[in-house]
Design an enzyme around this catalytic site. Structure first.
Site, PDB file in Angstrom:
ATOM      1  N   ASP A 139      -9.658  -4.878  -5.828  1.00 24.36           N
ATOM      2  CA  ASP A 139      -9.097  -4.124  -4.874  1.00 24.36           C
ATOM      3  C   ASP A 139      -9.960  -2.898  -4.910  1.00 24.36           C
ATOM      4  O   ASP A 139      -9.956  -1.974  -5.614  1.00 24.36           O
ATOM      5  CB  ASP A 139      -7.567  -3.996  -4.933  1.00 24.36           C
ATOM      6  CG  ASP A 139      -7.026  -3.152  -3.858  1.00 24.36           C
ATOM      7  OD1 ASP A 139      -7.584  -2.480  -3.291  1.00 24.36           O
ATOM      8  OD2 ASP A 139      -5.859  -3.142  -3.857  1.00 24.36           O
ATOM      9  N   SER A 156       0.713  -0.956   0.013  1.00 31.40           N
ATOM     10  CA  SER A 156       0.092  -0.089  -0.021  1.00 31.40           C
ATOM     11  C   SER A 156       0.884   1.248  -0.038  1.00 31.40           C
ATOM     12  O   SER A 156       1.715   1.296  -0.954  1.00 31.40           O
ATOM     13  CB  SER A 156      -0.752  -0.131   1.181  1.00 31.40           C
ATOM     14  OG  SER A 156      -2.024   0.829   1.189  1.00 31.40           O
ATOM     15  N   HIS A 184      -7.539  -5.367  -0.640  1.00 28.45           N
ATOM     16  CA  HIS A 184      -6.303  -4.591  -0.794  1.00 28.45           C
ATOM     17  C   HIS A 184      -4.983  -5.083   0.028  1.00 28.45           C
ATOM     18  O   HIS A 184      -4.135  -4.767   0.062  1.00 28.45           O
ATOM     19  CB  HIS A 184      -6.802  -3.115  -0.045  1.00 28.45           C
ATOM     20  CG  HIS A 184      -5.527  -2.086  -0.130  1.00 28.45           C
ATOM     21  ND1 HIS A 184      -5.098  -1.797  -1.454  1.00 28.45           N
ATOM     22  CD2 HIS A 184      -4.677  -1.441   0.719  1.00 28.45           C
ATOM     23  CE1 HIS A 184      -3.985  -0.838  -1.336  1.00 28.45           C
ATOM     24  NE2 HIS A 184      -4.025  -0.534  -0.124  1.00 28.45           N
TER      25      HIS A 184
END
Lengths: 391, 249
Positions: free
Chosen positions: B199, B77, B227
């Site tokens: 996602d 991320s 995610h």
């Protein structure tokens, strides 16, 4: 029977029901939830995922916490989220999900129940608001106390000729004002007065006594530089209130610095205060107790002990309050004590006032338990012979 | 040496399902960003950590202090972009870069789809400021006990994505308002981009964009949802990383 239509019960139940595939795609949804959202069945079935119904914050939370937890545990209960309705407005909800598994234990789909949490959210916002107010009040109070504490101490400590001076005050509690005090000030063209004391107790009464003690000592030494006489004055002033609930006594060391050809002569008067430490230029540490002195303000006629000794080049005199001696390195550990202090200072000597105070300040930070305020003050005479230009 | 860096709202526990697999072939280094997990929150600096560069400096300082060489940095991320900044600063230190569900810019702009509108992100930051309940009470674990599988509850409640609320709010702002698209083209170390097929935070277009911008990078799309594929598809995620690590030895 009244409730024999299961479809009607599903659609019209007072909570939202939604079933999704494992990737989140909505497979079945009831009329209650559709009504809350403002969508038609066609808008969502097979077209939206559960996370599409959430606000952005909710989606992020769903991705990083909700979905992984559900996958691992097979269920998740009562999580507060917000739905984003078709018209863009938000609806606070509480969400519970379970994974439905087949006979072989393989996950098949996710069943989710959604409760309207508007009332609860409003109530929580009130609680939150109250907590924020309480936090702000506490901060204000702490600021006030720190300011008040600061006002009881000198802004800067002057340094008599050829000396360095330094002081430090440690507040044990941000919520209660402490009762330690110190000062160093010129008495006349050549002599200087200094003191460090500790009023018993904490709080406003102690702070008031602290202010009275500081001003009484400065006033008394301005008229009569005999330190014992000044302490006797302070005793008289504090003892006047001995029947009052706000009465406090204190321990204090008061000293007078008088210049000599090589340095200064120090005369100390003490009432019940721990022994100042003299760190000599040759590296030795000598306690200079005012043995026999009693507390100030607690007795009609206190005993006040005095002693006189020289401060020679390279010497450092350290005054401190007993919070330093009572500090502990951990739960159940011994108090630091005078012996340990003396050993600690022996490793510093010879030193200067700023170096000694800074070393002691670092020492304070290592203590686990420091329940009392600690005041530190040091005076050191520069090493080497006096400059000829000085009088 | 494989260095695993967690993303926003999480801590190093995020990696717990893949560390064993990765540990079979190389040493694995885990850490918590300042403000997350069991980090020293006093190390947080509102100036230094006002940009992702500050976090990249933290990464480089860890590498320097531990004298790490040939590091394969795996960033999830927002940490993917922290990794990009770190390898651009000191490329010699790194043997490879793995970007797991990266996003160089979360906000849609002309010619670029980040997945969120500016209003979306403002709403997110607002909701954090107003103590959005999912994140409330210091984003503490909201993990309920599971009587059938007590070992899970224990594992999770021990520490699952703990974060200091003040720092987390600032980190959210830094994360979701950042735009580091221009830094991608400067990457000179071998790079693998891993994304999930589905996602909600970093849509597949974003992964493809990142892959296009970095010279010689490869893109792996996992048949995974969410995610956090290291949680939802740990085996596939670990295998993709391990294969990349094996090539770099």
């Amino acid at each position: 029977m009244l409730e024999d239509n299961i479809d009607d019960l599903y659609d019209g139940s007072p909570c939202g029901n939604v079933s999704t595939l494992l990737d989140g795609t909505i497979a079945k949804i009831n009329a209650t939830l559709l009504g809350w959202l403002g969508y038609t069945r066609e808008d969502v079935i097979g077209r939206k995922r559960f996370s599409d119904l959430l606000t952005v914050g909710g989606r992020l939370y769903h991705e990083t916490h909700f979905a992984p937890t559900l996958q691992m545990q097979g269920e998740i209960n009562g999580v507060a989220l917000e739905l984003r309705r078709a018209d863009g407005s938000r609806l606070p909800v509480l969400v519970t999900s379970v994974v439905k598994t087949g006979s072989d234990g393989q996950p098949l789909l996710i069943r989710t129940t959604v409760f309207d949490a508007r009332e609860r959210r409003a109530y929580e916002n009130e609680l939150l608001h109250a907590r924020q107010e309480a936090d702000a009040e506490r901060e204000r109070l702490r600021g006030l106390i720190a300011g008040l504490q600061h006002s009881l101490l000198p802004d800067t400590l002057p340094a008599p000729p050829r000396t360095q001076t330094s002081a430090y005050y440690h507040m044990a509690s941000a919520d209660r004002i402490g009762g330690d005090f110190y000062d160093l000030y010129p008495l006349d063209a050549s002599r200087w007065g200094f003191f460090l004391g500790d009023v018993c107790g904490k709080g406003l009464a102690a702070a008031a006594t602290t202010a009275a003690a500081r001003h009484t000592l400065r006033t008394a030494t301005a008229y009569d530089p005999d330190p014992a006489a000044a302490l006797a004055h302070l005793n008289t002033v504090l003892y006047q209130d001995h029947r009052s609930r706000s009465h406090r006594h204190c321990t204090v060391i008061l000293g007078i610095l008088t210049p000599t050809p090589t340095g200064y002569s120090i005369t100390l008067a003490g009432g019940g205060h721990p022994a100042p430490m003299l760190l000599r230029a040759d590296g030795t540490v000598e306690p200079r107790p005012t043995t026999g002195g009693t507390i100030i303000g607690g007795l009609r006629t206190p005993r006040i002990a005095t002693r006189t000794f020289p401060l020679e080049p390279g010497d450092t005199l350290i005054l401190y309050s007993d919070g330093l001696l009572e500090a502990r390195s951990g739960l159940g550990a011994e108090q630091f004590g005078e012996e340990s202090l003396q050993e600690f200072l022996a490793r510093l000597a010879p030193t200067t006032a700023p170096a000694a105070v800074s070393a002691l300040t670092e020492l304070l930070a290592t203590f686990q338990r420091l329940d009392d305020d600690v005041a530190l003050m040091a005076v050191s005479l520069d090493a080497g012979p006096p400059a000829h230009t000085r009088a | 040496m494989v260095m695993l860096a967690h993303g926003f709202g999480c801590d190093q526990n995020m990696w717990r399902h893949i560390t064993a697999t990765l540990g079979e072939q190389s040493r694995v280094l885990l850490f918590d960003h300042v403000g997350a997990g069991r980090s020293d929150v006093t190390a947080w600096d509102s100036d230094r950590h006002a940009t992702l560069d500050g976090y990249a400096r933290d990464v480089l300082e860890i590498c320097r202090d531990l004298d790490l060489r040939d590091v394969i940095f795996v960033g999830h991320s927002v940490s993917a972009m922290i990794g990009v900044l770190a390898v651009n600063e000191q490329p010699d230190r790194f043997a490879g870069l793995v970007l797991l569900t990266p996003s160089p810019c979360y906000i849609d702009e002309e010619g670029y789809r980040g997945g969120f509108t500016r209003d979306d992100i403002d709403e997110l930051l607002d909701s954090l400021d107003s103590n959005y309940l999912g994140w409330s009470a210091s984003m503490a674990p909201m993990i309920m006990g599971n009587p059938d599988r007590p070992e899970l509850g224990e594992e999770l409640t021990a520490s699952f994505c703990r974060a200091d609320p003040t720092i987390a709010k600032a980190f959210a702002r830094v994360t979701f308002l950042s735009d580091h698209r221009a830094d991608l083209a400067r990457v000179r170390v071998p790079t693998l981009v891993i994304q999930s097929a589905i996602d909600a935070i970093a849509p597949p277009e974003v992964g493809a964009y990142v892959n296009d911008q970095i010279t010689g990078s490869r893109l792996v799309t996992l048949d995974a949802t969410g995610h956090c594929p290291q949680l939802s598809a740990p085996q596939a995620t670990a295998q993709a990383i391990a294969a990349f690590v094996a090539e770099r030895r």
